[in-house]
Scaffold this active site. Structure first.
Site, short mmCIF file in Angstrom:
data_model
loop_
_atom_site.label_atom_id
_atom_site.label_comp_id
_atom_site.label_asym_id
_atom_site.label_seq_id
_atom_site.Cartn_x
_atom_site.Cartn_y
_atom_site.Cartn_z
N HIS A 52 99.03 148.63 5.87
CA HIS A 52 98.70 149.72 6.80
C HIS A 52 99.98 150.48 7.18
O HIS A 52 99.97 151.69 7.36
CB HIS A 52 98.04 149.12 8.06
CG HIS A 52 97.21 150.06 8.87
ND1 HIS A 52 96.73 149.71 10.11
CD2 HIS A 52 96.79 151.32 8.64
CE1 HIS A 52 96.02 150.73 10.59
NE2 HIS A 52 96.04 151.71 9.72
N HIS A 77 97.97 144.14 7.37
CA HIS A 77 98.69 144.95 8.37
C HIS A 77 99.90 145.64 7.72
O HIS A 77 100.18 146.80 7.98
CB HIS A 77 99.22 144.07 9.50
CG HIS A 77 98.20 143.65 10.52
ND1 HIS A 77 97.37 144.55 11.17
CD2 HIS A 77 97.91 142.43 11.05
CE1 HIS A 77 96.61 143.88 12.05
NE2 HIS A 77 96.91 142.60 11.97
N HIS A 137 96.06 138.25 5.74
CA HIS A 137 95.80 139.03 6.95
C HIS A 137 97.02 139.88 7.30
O HIS A 137 96.92 141.10 7.46
CB HIS A 137 95.44 138.09 8.09
CG HIS A 137 95.22 138.77 9.41
ND1 HIS A 137 93.97 139.01 9.91
CD2 HIS A 137 96.08 139.27 10.33
CE1 HIS A 137 94.08 139.64 11.08
NE2 HIS A 137 95.36 139.80 11.35
N GLU A 138 98.17 139.22 7.41
CA GLU A 138 99.37 139.95 7.81
C GLU A 138 99.78 140.96 6.75
O GLU A 138 100.30 142.02 7.07
CB GLU A 138 100.52 138.97 8.10
CG GLU A 138 100.26 138.00 9.25
CD GLU A 138 99.79 138.69 10.53
OE1 GLU A 138 100.15 139.86 10.75
OE2 GLU A 138 99.05 138.05 11.30
ZN LIG Z 1 96.08 140.90 12.99
#
Ligand SMILES: [Zn+2]
Length: 721
Positions: free
Chosen positions: A507, A504, A500-501
């Site tokens: 991104h 990010h 998940h991280e």
């Molecule tokens: Zn998040």
């Protein structure tokens, strides 16, 4: 300029900190010319922060100078005689505040990942100063006049799509901050903001006090019936903390309450605990939050209506992907129906078990207890059996491999980049052609100086305005540090957090925009989780698990039956989880779509909302209004729906790869890169999503992932579109 336009979350954190604010003696700024590392160019590889040279005493002088510099830059822009142009106004603002960005990038990362009493004192002193600095920009009437003029001419100016988007973003942000109001309006708005800051602080302090005021003291073995050792020792520790050595105390925290409700066989005590938890902030004592909620709601409505919106929810959601409260509500409704059906099926299962114990009226305080019985029987899963297959080292390889297959990235660990703690590791990221993309910092293990949770942040954002600036991105987690010589092992949930991280992080790393305030993760609240949540999906695929989930001693791949068990256990109880969540989301929406300013009876509204959507009294709201800090003291007012919204996007988004028959399909990956991971906020998020997916998001994949059956209604067909 990223400090002003981006990151509403950090602004919220600052607001909370500003009310604590005992001043600390200012550090002497003089004599730091040569020694303060923020005042000289960095000669490290990739101009990464030289952590060893940065001392706490350097921060405040650097912030002070950074604010002064930006103040001068903004004055020059606002007071210019020349007519406004994109270059002399918007672009000039984008260039402003370079020193502030530089020191802020390091400081805010340190206060969350490696803080100290010294840094915390600086933080309290700094927060009100930074808030006032932001106001001095967003409420500057001359600056606003120039931005407005440019916004009105944007159709006839020769602008790139990104430049036009930037003009629109500045205009939107200034309007929403109240810049377009007349002087009386601006004065009233500031007063409302001040009043709201006080009330929301009061709300959270009341909640804290009322939470502390409640406890259940357990006196004897009979009171502990059913509780496993780890729960008993936690309750004994609570007792010790409260000066009740030798007893056991249930406190009103989620962990304490939920573990008691899950294991205690004492139905009478379960009822007491459930009741205490539900009534936080609603005890008609000096900590009661009902009147404060009415005042907060009234002021929010007034502010929204001053800015031209029907309600606070209309104001708040206007600048998100959902755009209107109606669309957000459609989504909630579409998920609610199948969730309620699933919860009813779960209830039948639990009631049957409870009947064996002579309970004929299953209640809220019975739910977790009987759900645990079902879970134990049907999905017995031993963490100790799973963890050996999920080595941190292998999972890092897995997330890098996924980024390589999707976006052609390669990662090379570097030992020559300065770090702020010996546990931190750094990788250089390169593209397909071997060209430098940025640096990825990983800070994975828990320690006392670190806030709890996991997050991504940046020391420097990508931009192409002041030259080719490459990003410095960090992931911070709180995994347990292994003993020396042992591999770090993760649970499946932790491996998912890692992915998940890293979503990010990508991104931020893949961002390819010209203007700093549009870079990377500076997108709307209901879109920012999409790149992170979609990345989690790759972890659960056979392609990744068969390669990287292997026993650390034997090298054996994760057996299929064990994987199936992990997945089944994760899906159990979805009806309950969604119903308790959605009840709160509906209340949030109903409070904030009211158009009347006065007269909110929050208890009456809560009852009416729950009755309207279909009751289900055995599942209480996850957060009842009187302790719903997300919406009354945090950043999620009229925004609790965003969690579900993002989940629609990631489930539907990953379907694009499934439909292509290849989870690394190059064409789909290329669109995901172009319109999402590299695009920052250079496009409207709904349009970006459509360009990636070829259509609007559908809700069915979310339901399928959660093991729910869609219920066909008109609303369900439209929701999420
Ligand atoms: Zn998040």
């Amino acid at each position: 300029m990223r400090a002003f336009l981006a990151a509403s979350a950090s602004a919220i954190a600052m607001l909370t900190a500003s009310v604590i604010a005992p001043a600390m003696a200012a550090s002497p700024a003089a004599g730091q010319e040569a020694t303060n590392p923020f005042f000289v160019p960095w000669t490290t590889p990739f101009k990464a922060p030289p952590f060893a040279q940065i001392k706490p005493a350097h921060f405040m002088p650097a912030f002070e100078r950074g604010m002064a510099e930006q103040k001068a830059e903004i004055a020059k822009i606002a007071d210019a005689k020349a007519a406004p142009t994109f270059a002399n106004t918007i672009e000039a603002m984008e260039r402003s505040g370079a020193l502030l960005d530089r020191v802020g990038g390091v400081f805010y990362n340190m206060t969350s990942a490696n803080t100290s009493p010294e840094l915390q004192a600086i933080q309290r002193e700094l927060a009100p100063k930074m808030a006032a600095h932001g106001d001095s920009i967003s409420l500057n009437p001359k600056l606003w006049a120039r931005i407005k003029a440019l916004y009105e001419q944007r159709g006839s100016m020769r602008l790139t799509a990104e430049q036009r988007r930037l003009v629109e973003r500045y205009h939107t942000q200034f309007v929403r901050a109240g810049a377009a109001l007349d002087e009386a309006g601006r004065t009233r708005l500031s007063a409302i903001n001040g009043e709201l800051a006080k009330l929301t602080t009061q709300f959270s302090q009341n909640m804290l006090a009322d939470t502390r005021a409640w406890e259940l003291v357990l006196e004897s073995e009979a009171d502990l019936a059913g509780l496993p050792g780890f729960v008993r020792s936690a309750l004994a520790q609570n007792a010790k903390d409260r000066g009740k050595d030798g007893k056991w105390v249930v406190i009103n925290s989620r962990t304490s309450v939920e573990s008691f409700l899950t294991f205690s066989t004492r139905r009478d005590l379960r009822e007491k605990v459930q009741d205490g938890f539900n009534k936080r902030g609603d005890n008609n004592n000096q900590y009661d939050n009902k009147a404060i909620i009415a005042q907060i709601a009234a002021l929010r409505t007034e502010r929204a209506q001053m800015l031209g919106y029907k309600s606070f929810a209309h104001f708040q959601i206007d600048d998100t992907m959902a755009k209107t409260p109606e669309r957000a509500t459609e989504l909630l409704t579409a998920v609610w129906r199948p969730a309620l059906e699933a919860a009813k099926r779960e209830r039948t299962q639990l009631a049957a078990l409870a009947a064996k114990d002579g309970i004929t009226d299953l209640q809220a305080w019975d739910w977790r207890f009987y759900a645990e019985q079902v879970r134990k029987t049907n999905f017995a899963l031993d963490e100790e059996q799973v963890k050996p297959y999920f080595q941190l080292e292998k999972m890092l390889e897995a997330q890098f491999y996924t980024a390589n297959r999707l976006f052609g990235l390669t990662f090379k660990e570097r030992k020559d980049i300065p770090v702020y703690h010996p546990d931190v590791r750094v990788w250089e990221v390169m593209d397909r052609t071997g060209k430098h993309v940025g640096l990825f910092y990983g800070d994975f293990f828990a320690r006392a100086s670190k806030q709890s949770g996991a997050w991504m942040s940046s020391y420097r954002s990508q931009e192409n305005l002041t030259g080719k600036v490459t990003p410095l991105v960090v992931n911070v987690c709180n995994f347990s540090k292994p003993a020396a010589g042992q591999p770090a092992l993760l649970s499946y949930d932790e491996a998912e957090t890692l992915f998940h991280e890293f979503g990010h992080a990508l991104h931020g790393l893949l961002s390819n925009v010209r203007y700093p305030s549009l870079a990377g993760t500076s997108v709307s609240r209901d879109f920012v989780e999409f790149p992170a949540q979609i990345y989690e999906h790759w972890l659960g695929t056979p392609e990744i698990l068969s390669k990287f989930a292997m026993h650390y001693r034997t090298g054996e791949a994760l057996p299929k039956p064990l994987l199936d068990k992990i997945m089944a256990a994760r899906n159990f109880g979805e009806g309950f989880k969604l119903v308790e969540f959605l009840k709160s989301a509906f209340v949030d929406m109903d409070v904030h779509t009211r158009t009347e300013r006065a007269g909110l009876d929050i208890a009456g509204l809560e009852r009416a909302t729950v009755q309207r959507i279909g009751e289900m009294k055995e599942i209480p709201l996850r957060h009842r209004p009187t302790h719903f800090s997300h919406i009354f003291s945090g950043g999620y007012a009229a925004g609790y729906y965003s969690y579900t919204w993002s989940e629609v996007l990631d489930a539907d988004g990953f379907e694009a790869f499934r439909e292509a028959g290849n989870i690394f399909d190059p064409k789909v990956a290329q669109r995901l890169y172009r319109y999402v991971y590299s695009a920052g906020n250079s496009r409207d998020p709904a349009e970006a999503y459509r360009l990636f997916r070829g259509g609007d998001p559908k809700i069915e994949p979310l339901l399928k992932n959660r093991g729910l059956t869609p219920v066909r209604t008109a609303a369900a067909d439209r929701a999420g579109s």
